[in-house]
Scaffold this motif. Sequence first.
Motif, PDB file in Angstrom:
ATOM      1  N   HIS A 118       0.820  -1.210   0.000  1.00  0.00           N
ATOM      2  CA  HIS A 118       0.000   0.000   0.000  1.00  0.00           C
ATOM      3  C   HIS A 118       0.856   1.264   0.000  1.00  0.00           C
ATOM      4  N   TYR A 119       2.040   1.174   0.566  1.00  0.00           N
ATOM      5  CA  TYR A 119       2.970   2.295   0.492  1.00  0.00           C
ATOM      6  C   TYR A 119       3.356   2.568  -0.962  1.00  0.00           C
ATOM      7  N   THR A 120       3.718   1.524  -1.685  1.00  0.00           N
ATOM      8  CA  THR A 120       4.095   1.677  -3.093  1.00  0.00           C
ATOM      9  C   THR A 120       2.927   2.232  -3.898  1.00  0.00           C
ATOM     10  N   GLN A 121       1.742   1.711  -3.641  1.00  0.00           N
ATOM     11  CA  GLN A 121       0.545   2.179  -4.344  1.00  0.00           C
ATOM     12  C   GLN A 121       0.296   3.661  -4.074  1.00  0.00           C
ATOM     13  N   LYS A 122       0.345   4.076  -2.819  1.00  0.00           N
ATOM     14  CA  LYS A 122       0.111   5.494  -2.471  1.00  0.00           C
ATOM     15  C   LYS A 122       1.214   6.389  -3.039  1.00  0.00           C
ATOM     16  N   LYS A 123       2.445   5.890  -3.005  1.00  0.00           N
ATOM     17  CA  LYS A 123       3.560   6.678  -3.536  1.00  0.00           C
ATOM     18  C   LYS A 123       3.403   6.876  -5.044  1.00  0.00           C
ATOM     19  N   ASN A 124       3.003   5.810  -5.742  1.00  0.00           N
ATOM     20  CA  ASN A 124       2.776   5.916  -7.183  1.00  0.00           C
ATOM     21  C   ASN A 124       1.621   6.872  -7.488  1.00  0.00           C
ATOM     22  N   GLU A 125       0.554   6.815  -6.691  1.00  0.00           N
ATOM     23  CA  GLU A 125      -0.571   7.728  -6.880  1.00  0.00           C
ATOM     24  C   GLU A 125      -0.122   9.169  -6.673  1.00  0.00           C
ATOM     25  N   LYS A 126       0.692   9.387  -5.663  1.00  0.00           N
ATOM     26  CA  LYS A 126       1.191  10.735  -5.366  1.00  0.00           C
ATOM     27  C   LYS A 126       2.042  11.256  -6.513  1.00  0.00           C
ATOM     28  N   ASN A 127       2.826  10.377  -7.100  1.00  0.00           N
ATOM     29  CA  ASN A 127       3.711  10.781  -8.185  1.00  0.00           C
ATOM     30  C   ASN A 127       3.041  10.722  -9.554  1.00  0.00           C
ATOM     31  N   GLY A 128       1.727  10.449  -9.562  1.00  0.00           N
ATOM     32  CA  GLY A 128       0.983  10.452 -10.817  1.00  0.00           C
ATOM     33  C   GLY A 128       1.166   9.232 -11.675  1.00  0.00           C
ATOM     34  N   ARG A 129       1.613   8.136 -11.068  1.00  0.00           N
ATOM     35  CA  ARG A 129       1.786   6.895 -11.819  1.00  0.00           C
ATOM     36  C   ARG A 129       0.724   5.908 -11.382  1.00  0.00           C
ATOM     37  N   SER A 130       0.286   5.092 -12.290  1.00  0.00           N
ATOM     38  CA  SER A 130      -0.671   4.030 -11.941  1.00  0.00           C
ATOM     39  C   SER A 130       0.093   2.877 -11.313  1.00  0.00           C
ATOM     40  N   LYS A 131      -0.659   1.995 -10.667  1.00  0.00           N
ATOM     41  CA  LYS A 131      -0.057   0.824 -10.046  1.00  0.00           C
ATOM     42  C   LYS A 131       0.500  -0.094 -11.117  1.00  0.00           C
ATOM     43  N   ASP A 132       1.768  -0.465 -10.962  1.00  0.00           N
ATOM     44  CA  ASP A 132       2.415  -1.343 -11.971  1.00  0.00           C
ATOM     45  C   ASP A 132       2.252  -2.776 -11.600  1.00  0.00           C
TER      46      ASP A 132
END
Length: 132
Positions: A118-132
Amino acid sequence: MNKEEMDDFLNSIGGLENGFYPDRPKIVESYFFSVDIGWLQLIKDLITDLIALGWDKQVCQVKEKFGGLRFYINSGSDEIFKRISEAENQSYETCEVCGEKGEIRTDIGWYTTLCDEHYTQKKNEKNGRSKD
């Protein structure tokens, strides 16, 4: 644990008393808790233990603050406040989203306690990237 299961639990214990507004109806729905569902089991276990310790079921507020659980009551014994402190400390190791092992994260905006996924998911959302 999901919100419906928490609602069922709250109803099964007769609800909680609103410590700020005792004239209001009993708290029998999880909407009162300003946390994500990953902490609901932690809160249920805490409530169960507090009742066993003689708690009057008056609660003022339950929320997340600085990445940790806050469980505010009006009064209680030293044992009751010790158990609340234990649950609050445990929240810093419990993902607020899913309830799995987590840790405090400080680099994604709000301080929040999350597992790696969930950290990776939230970080990607914050940086404007979708979940990989």
